[in-house]
Design a protein around this motif. Sequence first.
Motif, PDB file in Angstrom:
ATOM      1  N   THR A  90       0.870  -1.154   0.000  1.00 20.84           N
ATOM      2  CA  THR A  90       0.000   0.000   0.000  1.00 20.84           C
ATOM      3  C   THR A  90       0.920   1.221   0.000  1.00 20.84           C
ATOM      4  N   ILE A  91       0.330   2.409  -0.286  1.00 17.07           N
ATOM      5  CA  ILE A  91       1.105   3.647  -0.349  1.00 17.07           C
ATOM      6  C   ILE A  91       0.356   4.720   0.431  1.00 17.07           C
ATOM      7  N   PRO A  92       0.949   5.327   1.448  1.00 16.85           N
ATOM      8  CA  PRO A  92       0.267   6.427   2.153  1.00 16.85           C
ATOM      9  C   PRO A  92       0.115   7.635   1.228  1.00 16.85           C
ATOM     10  N   LEU A  93      -1.102   8.159   1.132  1.00 14.44           N
ATOM     11  CA  LEU A  93      -1.389   9.307   0.275  1.00 14.44           C
ATOM     12  C   LEU A  93      -2.085  10.386   1.083  1.00 14.44           C
ATOM     13  N   LYS A  94      -1.855  11.645   0.695  1.00 19.89           N
ATOM     14  CA  LYS A  94      -2.343  12.785   1.459  1.00 19.89           C
ATOM     15  C   LYS A  94      -3.563  13.422   0.803  1.00 19.89           C
ATOM     16  N   ALA A  95      -4.409  14.003   1.639  1.00 28.06           N
ATOM     17  CA  ALA A  95      -5.576  14.728   1.137  1.00 28.06           C
ATOM     18  C   ALA A  95      -5.142  16.035   0.478  1.00 28.06           C
ATOM     19  N   ASP A  96      -5.971  16.524  -0.465  1.00 30.43           N
ATOM     20  CA  ASP A  96      -5.782  17.833  -1.104  1.00 30.43           C
ATOM     21  C   ASP A  96      -4.421  17.956  -1.780  1.00 30.43           C
ATOM     22  N   THR A  97      -3.908  16.852  -2.273  1.00 31.08           N
ATOM     23  CA  THR A  97      -2.626  16.829  -2.977  1.00 31.08           C
ATOM     24  C   THR A  97      -2.836  16.197  -4.346  1.00 31.08           C
ATOM     25  N   THR A 114     -10.512   0.149 -15.777  1.00 34.92           N
ATOM     26  CA  THR A 114     -10.722   1.322 -14.938  1.00 34.92           C
ATOM     27  C   THR A 114      -9.539   1.469 -13.995  1.00 34.92           C
ATOM     28  N   ILE A 115      -9.050   2.690 -13.833  1.00 39.36           N
ATOM     29  CA  ILE A 115      -7.966   2.988 -12.907  1.00 39.36           C
ATOM     30  C   ILE A 115      -8.577   3.513 -11.615  1.00 39.36           C
ATOM     31  N   LYS A 116      -8.139   2.981 -10.503  1.00 38.19           N
ATOM     32  CA  LYS A 116      -8.779   3.318  -9.231  1.00 38.19           C
ATOM     33  C   LYS A 116      -7.728   3.394  -8.134  1.00 38.19           C
ATOM     34  N   VAL A 117      -7.967   4.267  -7.169  1.00 36.24           N
ATOM     35  CA  VAL A 117      -7.161   4.308  -5.952  1.00 36.24           C
ATOM     36  C   VAL A 117      -8.139   4.251  -4.783  1.00 36.24           C
ATOM     37  N   ARG A 118      -8.004   3.247  -3.937  1.00 36.36           N
ATOM     38  CA  ARG A 118      -8.925   3.080  -2.824  1.00 36.36           C
ATOM     39  C   ARG A 118      -8.147   2.865  -1.533  1.00 36.36           C
ATOM     40  N   ARG A 119      -8.868   2.879  -0.452  1.00 31.78           N
ATOM     41  CA  ARG A 119      -8.274   2.491   0.819  1.00 31.78           C
ATOM     42  C   ARG A 119      -8.406   0.980   0.981  1.00 31.78           C
ATOM     43  N   ARG A 120      -7.427   0.366   1.575  1.00 28.93           N
ATOM     44  CA  ARG A 120      -7.451  -1.082   1.721  1.00 28.93           C
ATOM     45  C   ARG A 120      -8.506  -1.539   2.723  1.00 28.93           C
ATOM     46  N   ASP A 121      -8.679  -0.790   3.823  1.00 26.84           N
ATOM     47  CA  ASP A 121      -9.518  -1.255   4.922  1.00 26.84           C
ATOM     48  C   ASP A 121     -10.812  -0.487   5.083  1.00 26.84           C
ATOM     49  N   VAL A 122     -11.036   0.551   4.258  1.00 26.50           N
ATOM     50  CA  VAL A 122     -12.230   1.389   4.383  1.00 26.50           C
ATOM     51  C   VAL A 122     -12.830   1.572   2.993  1.00 26.50           C
ATOM     52  N   THR A 141      -3.320   7.627 -18.126  1.00 26.15           N
ATOM     53  CA  THR A 141      -2.910   8.478 -17.018  1.00 26.15           C
ATOM     54  C   THR A 141      -4.133   8.991 -16.277  1.00 26.15           C
ATOM     55  N   PHE A 142      -4.141   8.829 -14.969  1.00 24.81           N
ATOM     56  CA  PHE A 142      -5.262   9.231 -14.120  1.00 24.81           C
ATOM     57  C   PHE A 142      -4.762  10.262 -13.117  1.00 24.81           C
ATOM     58  N   ASP A 143      -5.243  11.507 -13.230  1.00 28.27           N
ATOM     59  CA  ASP A 143      -4.913  12.570 -12.281  1.00 28.27           C
ATOM     60  C   ASP A 143      -6.024  12.645 -11.235  1.00 28.27           C
ATOM     61  N   PHE A 144      -5.654  12.703  -9.974  1.00 24.49           N
ATOM     62  CA  PHE A 144      -6.674  12.708  -8.933  1.00 24.49           C
ATOM     63  C   PHE A 144      -6.193  13.468  -7.700  1.00 24.49           C
ATOM     64  N   THR A 145      -7.163  13.902  -6.899  1.00 27.02           N
ATOM     65  CA  THR A 145      -6.905  14.534  -5.613  1.00 27.02           C
ATOM     66  C   THR A 145      -7.836  13.898  -4.592  1.00 27.02           C
ATOM     67  N   LEU A 146      -7.302  13.482  -3.475  1.00 31.17           N
ATOM     68  CA  LEU A 146      -8.090  12.770  -2.476  1.00 31.17           C
ATOM     69  C   LEU A 146      -8.810  13.732  -1.537  1.00 31.17           C
ATOM     70  N   PRO A 147     -10.037  13.405  -1.122  1.00 31.71           N
ATOM     71  CA  PRO A 147     -10.758  14.269  -0.189  1.00 31.71           C
ATOM     72  C   PRO A 147     -10.274  14.125   1.249  1.00 31.71           C
ATOM     73  N   ILE A 148      -9.655  12.995   1.571  1.00 31.52           N
ATOM     74  CA  ILE A 148      -9.120  12.742   2.909  1.00 31.52           C
ATOM     75  C   ILE A 148      -7.798  12.003   2.767  1.00 31.52           C
ATOM     76  N   ASP A 149      -7.032  11.912   3.858  1.00 33.25           N
ATOM     77  CA  ASP A 149      -5.801  11.120   3.834  1.00 33.25           C
ATOM     78  C   ASP A 149      -6.122   9.642   3.606  1.00 33.25           C
ATOM     79  N   TYR A 150      -5.282   8.995   2.796  1.00 28.20           N
ATOM     80  CA  TYR A 150      -5.356   7.547   2.614  1.00 28.20           C
ATOM     81  C   TYR A 150      -4.071   6.933   3.183  1.00 28.20           C
ATOM     82  N   PRO A 151      -4.017   6.637   4.463  1.00 21.32           N
ATOM     83  CA  PRO A 151      -2.803   6.024   5.012  1.00 21.32           C
ATOM     84  C   PRO A 151      -2.558   4.635   4.448  1.00 21.32           C
ATOM     85  N   ASP A 152      -3.608   4.011   3.907  1.00 23.41           N
ATOM     86  CA  ASP A 152      -3.518   2.673   3.335  1.00 23.41           C
ATOM     87  C   ASP A 152      -3.945   2.693   1.870  1.00 23.41           C
ATOM     88  N   GLY A 153      -3.447   3.678   1.118  1.00 24.47           N
ATOM     89  CA  GLY A 153      -3.829   3.820  -0.285  1.00 24.47           C
ATOM     90  C   GLY A 153      -3.431   2.612  -1.117  1.00 24.47           C
TER      91      GLY A 153
END
Length: 210
Positions: A90-97, A114-122, A141-153
């Motif tokens: 998994t990769i820790p990802l930050k919100a608003d980045t 489909t390209i997707k980034v999700r949380r592993r446990d939520v 190529t998928f550009d995205f910004t997360l609404p919250i931190d994904y510590p388990d991206g």
Amino acid sequence: MRLMLIVCATTLSSLALAAPALTERPLLLSESFEGPLDGWKLQLNRGAEATMTTVADGVLGSQCLQVTPTRLNAPDDRQITSNVHLRYETIPLKADTPYRLSVWVRAAAEKLITIKVRRRDVEESVSSRPVAVGTSWRRATFDFTLPIDYPDGTPQLLLAGDLTPVVFDACTLSELDDASLAPADLLRLNEELTGPSAALVRFASDFDDE
């Protein structure tokens, strides 16, 4: 007038040369599939079956990763869904980045992924719209910004509802410095669209833009 056109052309060329290349950005994930498949797994839901193996003729190196679905659902499962996912844990990802997830892909026939980034446990995720790929290598190529931190991206590649084999190579995830980039449509599970409309996937048929 001719002098003005020459000056404009020179200025535009200088700006293009000054644009940062993808390889100059810090990479959170860089996978050529030339070595061990550390961190890469298949997620098989609802009785789906598939195999993953490295094969020759990579887009950048000698190896790439092929995923071959052999069954999408258990015999008693009547829901037609995408149940074969290639994921990285998994990769820790930050919100608003702003981030960019990029992968080169081709398939044995016309196919949607489909390209997707999700949380592993939520149950929280962002996702591209379905992307059409074919038998020639293309860069998605998928550009995205997360609404919250994904510590388990967990980056995921969803192989859609058919048994066509798909080959992946040169998968990268990077943080973008340019805040002016249009954010992705933020799609949360079981919710309506929560972000602005944007062009989510860009393709290139060669390396000229790299």
